[in-house]
Design an enzyme around this catalytic site. Structure first.
Site, PDB file in Angstrom:
ATOM      1  N   LYS A   1      22.805  38.766 -40.871  1.00 13.63           N
ATOM      2  CA  LYS A   1      21.682  37.825 -41.043  1.00 13.63           C
ATOM      3  C   LYS A   1      20.620  38.445 -41.948  1.00 13.63           C
ATOM      4  O   LYS A   1      20.150  37.818 -42.904  1.00 13.63           O
ATOM      5  CB  LYS A   1      21.073  37.512 -39.680  1.00 13.63           C
ATOM      6  N   ASN A   2      20.265  39.703 -41.685  1.00 17.90           N
ATOM      7  CA  ASN A   2      19.134  40.317 -42.404  1.00 17.90           C
ATOM      8  C   ASN A   2      19.498  40.809 -43.796  1.00 17.90           C
ATOM      9  O   ASN A   2      18.656  41.324 -44.508  1.00 17.90           O
ATOM     10  CB  ASN A   2      18.506  41.437 -41.566  1.00 17.90           C
TER      11      ASN A   2
ATOM     12  N   CYS B   1       4.685  36.623 -34.583  1.00 20.17           N
ATOM     13  CA  CYS B   1       5.755  36.064 -33.763  1.00 20.17           C
ATOM     14  C   CYS B   1       5.661  36.785 -32.430  1.00 20.17           C
ATOM     15  O   CYS B   1       4.748  37.570 -32.194  1.00 20.17           O
ATOM     16  CB  CYS B   1       7.118  36.264 -34.427  1.00 20.17           C
TER      17      CYS B   1
ATOM     18  N   ARG C   1       2.977  41.078 -37.471  1.00 22.09           N
ATOM     19  CA  ARG C   1       3.857  40.963 -38.646  1.00 22.09           C
ATOM     20  C   ARG C   1       3.084  40.656 -39.940  1.00 22.09           C
ATOM     21  O   ARG C   1       3.325  39.675 -40.627  1.00 22.09           O
ATOM     22  CB  ARG C   1       4.934  39.914 -38.423  1.00 22.09           C
TER      23      ARG C   1
ATOM     24  N   ASP D   1      15.726  47.025 -33.699  1.00 24.39           N
ATOM     25  CA  ASP D   1      16.493  45.832 -33.303  1.00 24.39           C
ATOM     26  C   ASP D   1      17.566  46.143 -32.268  1.00 24.39           C
ATOM     27  O   ASP D   1      18.234  45.229 -31.789  1.00 24.39           O
ATOM     28  CB  ASP D   1      17.157  45.198 -34.527  1.00 24.39           C
TER      29      ASP D   1
ATOM     30  N   ARG E   1      19.499  32.315 -33.213  1.00 22.59           N
ATOM     31  CA  ARG E   1      18.953  32.656 -34.521  1.00 22.59           C
ATOM     32  C   ARG E   1      19.672  33.867 -35.113  1.00 22.59           C
ATOM     33  O   ARG E   1      19.647  34.085 -36.320  1.00 22.59           O
ATOM     34  CB  ARG E   1      17.457  32.991 -34.384  1.00 22.59           C
TER      35      ARG E   1
HETATM   36  C1  EPZ Z   1      12.724  43.270 -40.825  1.00 26.17           C
HETATM   37  O1  EPZ Z   1      11.505  42.641 -40.493  1.00 26.17           O
HETATM   38  C2  EPZ Z   1      13.792  42.561 -40.018  1.00 26.17           C
HETATM   39  N1  EPZ Z   1      13.848  41.157 -40.414  1.00 26.17           N
HETATM   40  C3  EPZ Z   1      13.486  42.690 -38.526  1.00 26.17           C
HETATM   41  O2  EPZ Z   1      14.549  42.109 -37.806  1.00 26.17           O
HETATM   42  C4  EPZ Z   1      13.427  44.178 -38.170  1.00 26.17           C
HETATM   43  O3  EPZ Z   1      13.078  44.306 -36.808  1.00 26.17           O
HETATM   44  C5  EPZ Z   1      12.380  44.870 -39.050  1.00 26.17           C
HETATM   45  O4  EPZ Z   1      12.698  44.650 -40.445  1.00 26.17           O
HETATM   46  C6  EPZ Z   1      12.322  46.369 -38.813  1.00 26.17           C
HETATM   47  O5  EPZ Z   1      13.573  46.931 -39.040  1.00 26.17           O
HETATM   48  C7  EPZ Z   1      14.494  40.823 -41.564  1.00 26.17           C
HETATM   49  O6  EPZ Z   1      15.002  41.661 -42.285  1.00 26.17           O
HETATM   50  C8  EPZ Z   1      14.533  39.364 -41.902  1.00 26.17           C
HETATM   51  P1  EPZ Z   1       8.913  45.432 -41.544  1.00 26.17           P
HETATM   52  P2  EPZ Z   1      10.186  42.947 -41.384  1.00 26.17           P
HETATM   53  O7  EPZ Z   1       8.147  44.803 -42.644  1.00 26.17           O
HETATM   54  O8  EPZ Z   1      10.566  43.220 -42.790  1.00 26.17           O
HETATM   55  C9  EPZ Z   1       4.456  46.498 -40.449  1.00 26.17           C
HETATM   56  C10 EPZ Z   1      15.538  40.832 -36.170  1.00 26.17           C
HETATM   57  O9  EPZ Z   1      15.556  41.060 -34.970  1.00 26.17           O
HETATM   58  N2  EPZ Z   1       4.107  45.857 -41.722  1.00 26.17           N
HETATM   59  O10 EPZ Z   1       9.904  46.508 -41.879  1.00 26.17           O
HETATM   60  O11 EPZ Z   1       9.200  41.880 -41.111  1.00 26.17           O
HETATM   61  C11 EPZ Z   1       5.025  45.541 -39.431  1.00 26.17           C
HETATM   62  O12 EPZ Z   1       3.992  44.927 -38.697  1.00 26.17           O
HETATM   63  C12 EPZ Z   1      14.259  40.989 -36.958  1.00 26.17           C
HETATM   64  O13 EPZ Z   1      16.547  40.523 -36.859  1.00 26.17           O
HETATM   65  C13 EPZ Z   1       2.777  45.892 -42.168  1.00 26.17           C
HETATM   66  O14 EPZ Z   1       1.893  46.429 -41.484  1.00 26.17           O
HETATM   67  O15 EPZ Z   1       9.680  44.303 -40.731  1.00 26.17           O
HETATM   68  C14 EPZ Z   1       5.871  46.458 -38.565  1.00 26.17           C
HETATM   69  O16 EPZ Z   1       5.021  47.097 -37.627  1.00 26.17           O
HETATM   70  C15 EPZ Z   1      13.092  41.169 -36.037  1.00 26.17           C
HETATM   71  N3  EPZ Z   1       2.462  45.311 -43.349  1.00 26.17           N
HETATM   72  C16 EPZ Z   1       6.393  47.507 -39.542  1.00 26.17           C
HETATM   73  O17 EPZ Z   1       5.529  47.430 -40.689  1.00 26.17           O
HETATM   74  C17 EPZ Z   1       3.411  44.696 -44.143  1.00 26.17           C
HETATM   75  O18 EPZ Z   1       3.060  44.196 -45.233  1.00 26.17           O
HETATM   76  C18 EPZ Z   1       7.806  47.285 -40.028  1.00 26.17           C
HETATM   77  O19 EPZ Z   1       7.879  45.934 -40.426  1.00 26.17           O
HETATM   78  C19 EPZ Z   1       4.744  44.672 -43.682  1.00 26.17           C
HETATM   79  C20 EPZ Z   1       5.069  45.275 -42.479  1.00 26.17           C
END
Ligand code: EPZ
Length: 421
Positions: free
Chosen positions: A22-23, A116, A121, A306, A398
């Protein structure tokens, strides 16, 4: 809304096929906005998020159709690069259209994804990168408006404050058509980032270093459509690996790349589970007692957030105490109260959950709250005494393709109860 009912007590045995990731599929489908013509994506999982994204692409004048595990996209010029709240609210990964739209059209308006269940996020890192590349950003009325006064993004050196998966993916796409060489430092190293780079390069881009924390992209004038088969889903695979271990089973998880799950495999082996490569899959066998193991989530190649909820359930059966620390998201322990209602002994203090192993869990009616928490409740139901009913399984749908069919195929007593609505 559907529920899933499980009667616990069966050891899982047999072979389970793993679906496309998915990701990986989500950013790759968004990248189709970078090129006109016929794209073909194979091995795409049949998930609600994929269908939602096809809706968004069609809203953006594309022709995206999901059929028989494939998505075909006829890439066409976008008349109005706007992603509306009604669609983005269904799936926050919709923010991944931002990079491609700004790269191609020099402008975009995307509803802010909002938080969420698992956390706020934010997307500040995505926006910081676009600004460094010459975009002007305006946040108003729940939307982010991006405009490139010069019309085309310029190369930049972007240092992420923290590794962000979709932030890295958005800016890789933006840089693919920018003028000059862009460097992403402290980039996310997830395998799904590498997969997106492979697709961009097949489309004619020049992306180097994906999978490391420094990615270099030499922008080009234009890209062409692509035919690509999506990599297997390592988180789905990890979920079935844990389920097999939980039930003291013997399962071949078919189609998973073990090198993408080294942190999980190491923790499973430390807990007393046999994890062996076998053919194009991984054989999971657990015969003896489970040992308590501490886990701290981290960006790849660390232990994946995850997989945190799923591994926590496994530790509910381990002898002794284990400490599970969640460092990525601020609210990713929502499975804990539901597991404790099933007889688990889990205490949460800040970002660490202390799990004291118990001899049994009791079946109960439980509520799914987010994608991976739902999976952990299903795993708990596989071993609980009696019947467990997991409600609000739309969360599960999902991210897991036909989960009840796949588990039933391994011998679980599990069924989906169609909701009234
Ligand atoms: C991706 O989300 C995945 N989703 C998530 O999977 C996964 O849990 C996550 O990466 C971490 O591995 C997809 O790929 C579609 P991040 P993403 O940006 O990109 C902070 C699932 O279960 N952050 O790597 O949104 C954020 O708050 C989903 O399949 C900022 O502060 O995660 C978090 O604490 C859930 N500012 C950390 O970084 C930003 O601009 C990592 O988030 C972006 C992120």
């Amino acid at each position: 809304m559907d529920n899933i009912r499980i009667v616990g007590g069966r050891r899982l045995e047999g072979v389970v096929p793993i679906s496309g990731a998915k990701n990986a599929a989500l950013p790759i489908l968004c990248a189709s906005l970078l090129a006109e013509g016929e794209h073909r994506f194979r091995n795409v999982p049949e998930l609600q998020d994929i269908k939602t994204l096809c809706e968004l692409l069609n809203h953006l004048d594309q022709e995206a159709v999901f059929e028989n595990g494939e998505v075909r996209v006829l890439g066409r010029p976008v008349s109005d690069p706007t992603a509306p709240y009604e669609l983005v609210k269904k799936m926050r990964a919709s923010v991944l259209v931002l990079g491609p739209l700004v790269a191609r059209y020099g402008r975009a308006v995307v509803s802010l994804p909002g938080g969420c269940a698992i956390g706020a996020r934010p997307i500040d890192q995505h926006l910081k990168g676009l600004e460094l590349m010459g975009a002007e950003i305006e946040l108003a009325h729940g939307y982010v408006r991006v405009e490139v006064p010069r019309g085309r993004l310029q190369a930049a050196e972007i240092v992420f404050d923290i590794p962000t998966v979709t932030g890295t993916e958005n800016l890789m796409c933006a840089a693919a058509l920018a003028e000059g060489r862009t460097t992403l430092v402290n980039a996310a190293r997830e395998p799904e980032v590498e997969e997106l780079a492979r697709v961009l390069n097949k489309m004619g881009a020049n992306v180097f270093g994906a999978g490391t924390d420094v990615i270099v992209i030499d922008g080009v004038e234009s890209l062409h459509p692509v035919d690509h088969a999506i990599m297997p889903d390592r988180i789905e695979a990890g979920t079935y690996m844990v389920a097999a271990a939980m039930t003291a089973g013997n399962v071949l998880v078919e189609g998973v790349q073990l090198e993408h799950l080294e942190a999980l495999s190491a923790k499973l082996r430390a807990a007393g589970v046999d994890v062996e490569r076998e053919g194009s899959g991984v054989r999971i066998v657990r015969e003896g007692p489970l040992r308590a193991v501490d886990v701290t989530t981290a960006p790849h190649p660390g232990f994946p957030t995850d997989m945190q909820a799923q591994f926590m359930v496994l530790m509910c059966f381990a002898e002794g105490q284990s400490r599970i620390t969640e460092t990525i998201f601020e609210n990713r322990f929502m499975h804990v109260p539901e597991l404790n209602r099933m007889g688990a002994q889990i205490d949460v203090h800040g970002r660490t959950a202390t799990v004291t192993g118990v001899r049994a869990l009791q079946g109960a009616n439980v509520m799914a709250t987010d994608l991976r928490a739902s999976a952990s409740l299903i795993i708990a139901g596989l071993v609980a005494d009696g019947e467990t009913e997991v409600r609000r399984v739309y969360h599960l749908d999902r991210g897991y393709e036909h989960i009840e069919r796949k588990l039933a195929g391994l011998g679980a007593r599990i069924e989906r109860i169609r909701g009234k609505l």
